[in-house]
Write a protein that holds these residues in place. Sequence first.
Motif, PDB file in Angstrom:
ATOM      1  N   PHE A 256      27.124 -34.791   0.621  1.00 48.52           N
ATOM      2  CA  PHE A 256      26.084 -33.765   0.581  1.00 48.52           C
ATOM      3  C   PHE A 256      24.906 -34.260  -0.258  1.00 48.52           C
ATOM      4  O   PHE A 256      25.103 -34.904  -1.304  1.00 48.52           O
ATOM      5  CB  PHE A 256      26.620 -32.473  -0.032  1.00 48.52           C
ATOM      6  N   PHE A 257      23.690 -33.947   0.193  1.00 50.85           N
ATOM      7  CA  PHE A 257      22.476 -34.213  -0.569  1.00 50.85           C
ATOM      8  C   PHE A 257      21.781 -32.891  -0.879  1.00 50.85           C
ATOM      9  O   PHE A 257      21.664 -32.026  -0.009  1.00 50.85           O
ATOM     10  CB  PHE A 257      21.503 -35.105   0.207  1.00 50.85           C
ATOM     11  N   SER A 258      21.306 -32.745  -2.117  1.00 52.86           N
ATOM     12  CA  SER A 258      20.580 -31.555  -2.554  1.00 52.86           C
ATOM     13  C   SER A 258      19.118 -31.901  -2.799  1.00 52.86           C
ATOM     14  O   SER A 258      18.806 -32.848  -3.526  1.00 52.86           O
ATOM     15  CB  SER A 258      21.201 -31.004  -3.836  1.00 52.86           C
ATOM     16  N   VAL A 259      18.228 -31.130  -2.184  1.00 52.51           N
ATOM     17  CA  VAL A 259      16.785 -31.330  -2.329  1.00 52.51           C
ATOM     18  C   VAL A 259      16.200 -30.100  -3.027  1.00 52.51           C
ATOM     19  O   VAL A 259      16.417 -28.973  -2.569  1.00 52.51           O
ATOM     20  CB  VAL A 259      16.096 -31.512  -0.956  1.00 52.51           C
ATOM     21  N   PRO A 260      15.472 -30.262  -4.130  1.00 55.14           N
ATOM     22  CA  PRO A 260      14.957 -29.090  -4.845  1.00 55.14           C
ATOM     23  C   PRO A 260      13.998 -28.268  -3.994  1.00 55.14           C
ATOM     24  O   PRO A 260      13.293 -28.805  -3.132  1.00 55.14           O
ATOM     25  CB  PRO A 260      14.256 -29.695  -6.065  1.00 55.14           C
ATOM     26  N   LYS A 261      13.974 -26.971  -4.257  1.00 53.84           N
ATOM     27  CA  LYS A 261      13.168 -26.035  -3.468  1.00 53.84           C
ATOM     28  C   LYS A 261      11.687 -26.373  -3.500  1.00 53.84           C
ATOM     29  O   LYS A 261      10.961 -26.139  -2.530  1.00 53.84           O
ATOM     30  CB  LYS A 261      13.400 -24.608  -3.990  1.00 53.84           C
ATOM     31  N   ASN A 262      11.225 -26.968  -4.613  1.00 53.16           N
ATOM     32  CA  ASN A 262       9.785 -27.239  -4.736  1.00 53.16           C
ATOM     33  C   ASN A 262       9.348 -28.528  -4.043  1.00 53.16           C
ATOM     34  O   ASN A 262       8.171 -28.871  -4.067  1.00 53.16           O
ATOM     35  CB  ASN A 262       9.367 -27.274  -6.209  1.00 53.16           C
TER      36      ASN A 262
ATOM     37  N   CYS B  90      26.946 -26.377   4.183  1.00 56.31           N
ATOM     38  CA  CYS B  90      27.779 -26.670   3.018  1.00 56.31           C
ATOM     39  C   CYS B  90      28.697 -25.506   2.672  1.00 56.31           C
ATOM     40  O   CYS B  90      29.847 -25.712   2.293  1.00 56.31           O
ATOM     41  CB  CYS B  90      26.897 -27.018   1.820  1.00 56.31           C
ATOM     42  N   SER B  91      28.209 -24.276   2.796  1.00 57.27           N
ATOM     43  CA  SER B  91      28.943 -23.115   2.283  1.00 57.27           C
ATOM     44  C   SER B  91      30.160 -22.755   3.118  1.00 57.27           C
ATOM     45  O   SER B  91      31.054 -22.052   2.630  1.00 57.27           O
ATOM     46  CB  SER B  91      28.005 -21.906   2.193  1.00 57.27           C
ATOM     47  N   ASN B  92      30.232 -23.198   4.374  1.00 57.37           N
ATOM     48  CA  ASN B  92      31.432 -22.959   5.165  1.00 57.37           C
ATOM     49  C   ASN B  92      32.624 -23.627   4.482  1.00 57.37           C
ATOM     50  O   ASN B  92      32.588 -24.818   4.168  1.00 57.37           O
ATOM     51  CB  ASN B  92      31.252 -23.512   6.581  1.00 57.37           C
ATOM     52  N   GLU B  93      33.695 -22.877   4.258  1.00 56.00           N
ATOM     53  CA  GLU B  93      34.818 -23.414   3.486  1.00 56.00           C
ATOM     54  C   GLU B  93      35.449 -24.635   4.157  1.00 56.00           C
ATOM     55  O   GLU B  93      36.008 -25.503   3.477  1.00 56.00           O
ATOM     56  CB  GLU B  93      35.870 -22.335   3.257  1.00 56.00           C
TER      57      GLU B  93
ATOM     58  N   SER C 299      30.196 -27.626  10.468  1.00 58.95           N
ATOM     59  CA  SER C 299      29.405 -26.395  10.438  1.00 58.95           C
ATOM     60  C   SER C 299      27.933 -26.683  10.181  1.00 58.95           C
ATOM     61  O   SER C 299      27.562 -27.723   9.641  1.00 58.95           O
ATOM     62  CB  SER C 299      29.949 -25.476   9.335  1.00 58.95           C
ATOM     63  N   GLY C 300      27.098 -25.717  10.564  1.00 62.12           N
ATOM     64  CA  GLY C 300      25.663 -25.858  10.362  1.00 62.12           C
ATOM     65  C   GLY C 300      24.953 -26.255  11.640  1.00 62.12           C
ATOM     66  O   GLY C 300      25.504 -26.217  12.741  1.00 62.12           O
TER      67      GLY C 300
ATOM     68  N   LEU D  81      20.980 -23.228  -1.084  1.00 60.84           N
ATOM     69  CA  LEU D  81      22.069 -22.796  -1.972  1.00 60.84           C
ATOM     70  C   LEU D  81      21.631 -23.049  -3.414  1.00 60.84           C
ATOM     71  O   LEU D  81      21.792 -24.166  -3.931  1.00 60.84           O
ATOM     72  CB  LEU D  81      23.354 -23.564  -1.669  1.00 60.84           C
ATOM     73  N   PRO D  82      21.093 -22.047  -4.093  1.00 58.93           N
ATOM     74  CA  PRO D  82      20.662 -22.246  -5.490  1.00 58.93           C
ATOM     75  C   PRO D  82      21.779 -22.786  -6.380  1.00 58.93           C
ATOM     76  O   PRO D  82      21.520 -23.554  -7.311  1.00 58.93           O
ATOM     77  CB  PRO D  82      20.222 -20.840  -5.917  1.00 58.93           C
ATOM     78  N   ASP D  83      23.040 -22.413  -6.094  1.00 61.91           N
ATOM     79  CA  ASP D  83      24.153 -22.887  -6.917  1.00 61.91           C
ATOM     80  C   ASP D  83      24.313 -24.398  -6.852  1.00 61.91           C
ATOM     81  O   ASP D  83      24.911 -25.009  -7.745  1.00 61.91           O
ATOM     82  CB  ASP D  83      25.462 -22.241  -6.466  1.00 61.91           C
TER      83      ASP D  83
END
Length: 319
Positions: free
Chosen positions: A53-59, A99-102, A115-116, A148-150
Amino acid sequence: MQHNVLLFLLIFISIKTFAQPVPAVDENIPYLVTFGKEGDKAWGDSDFTQIIFFSVPKNHTDPIFIRVFDPEVGGDVDEQKGEWDTRMKYSIYGGKEACSNEDAMKINLGGNFRSGTLLATKSFTENARYEQQWYTFGPINPTEGEYLPDYGGYIFKVIIEGIGGDDGNLYRLFMSQLSTENQPVEGAFAFYFKYKFRLHDDVNEVSHIYPFIDDKVLAVKQSNFDWDNDGFIRIISVAKNGEFLKVSGDNEWCESMHAVQPAEKNTSYDIQIIKKKNAHIKSNNVVIFLKNQYDELMPFYSVPIGGIPKYKYSIGIKP
């Protein structure tokens, strides 16, 4: 909410320009590994699929690119078994439940782990054109990820699957601002729940992985596969100075439990992988994952959140 704010404040403080390669620079791991679906599990891949997984900041509003080094299966980097006959598929997902799908975060693949929304996909076989070269997916709009802010912003899922053959694919990933070179996306990072990679052949090299111990974790259960008894795995933290994890043999799983000390809350573990000096084991592929006391998977982060932990001798010492 307070926990999440603290976690991502620590991520922001910890982010460096090398937070987005996978494996990361601080991890000192040579390659990720995925075998074709007809592969022998005893060669070090338990299910022939890897999820990053890669996370990209909202800004961040500019396009992103996801790049793969040596995506094909053949040549000097990869691990051959008989004739080169393996097909490897790379797929990038965003959107709702990427990501949030278990099922996307389970250790035993099944259900809807794809998922997605599928944003891009490509399959590779043996191809000299891509031997030790980068292939780029994109441009991708950052808002196409699952917000996903978390997890720090918009999340993209990369699934690498061995859809045919039995050879081993060794490769690296990078999230970049550019299509032609690796330029980090400021504030972005990667994380993974089940990590499959190649150990160094050089016995003097020490590799690292970095789980974050949040304020809910009371105990960590680690599981590893096919380590071939190749050395030692130990935890360094603010309160642990080399607590050893149980290490698996050939084609087997093993696990061990490790209590979390109060001083370790909201800090990272440095799980160090140290080769056995006299074993001379080469081309060793391994699998590892962690769970907390609730049987929930714990992510590893490409950046050690809060920095690389240093053992504090005074902790736990009574006058």
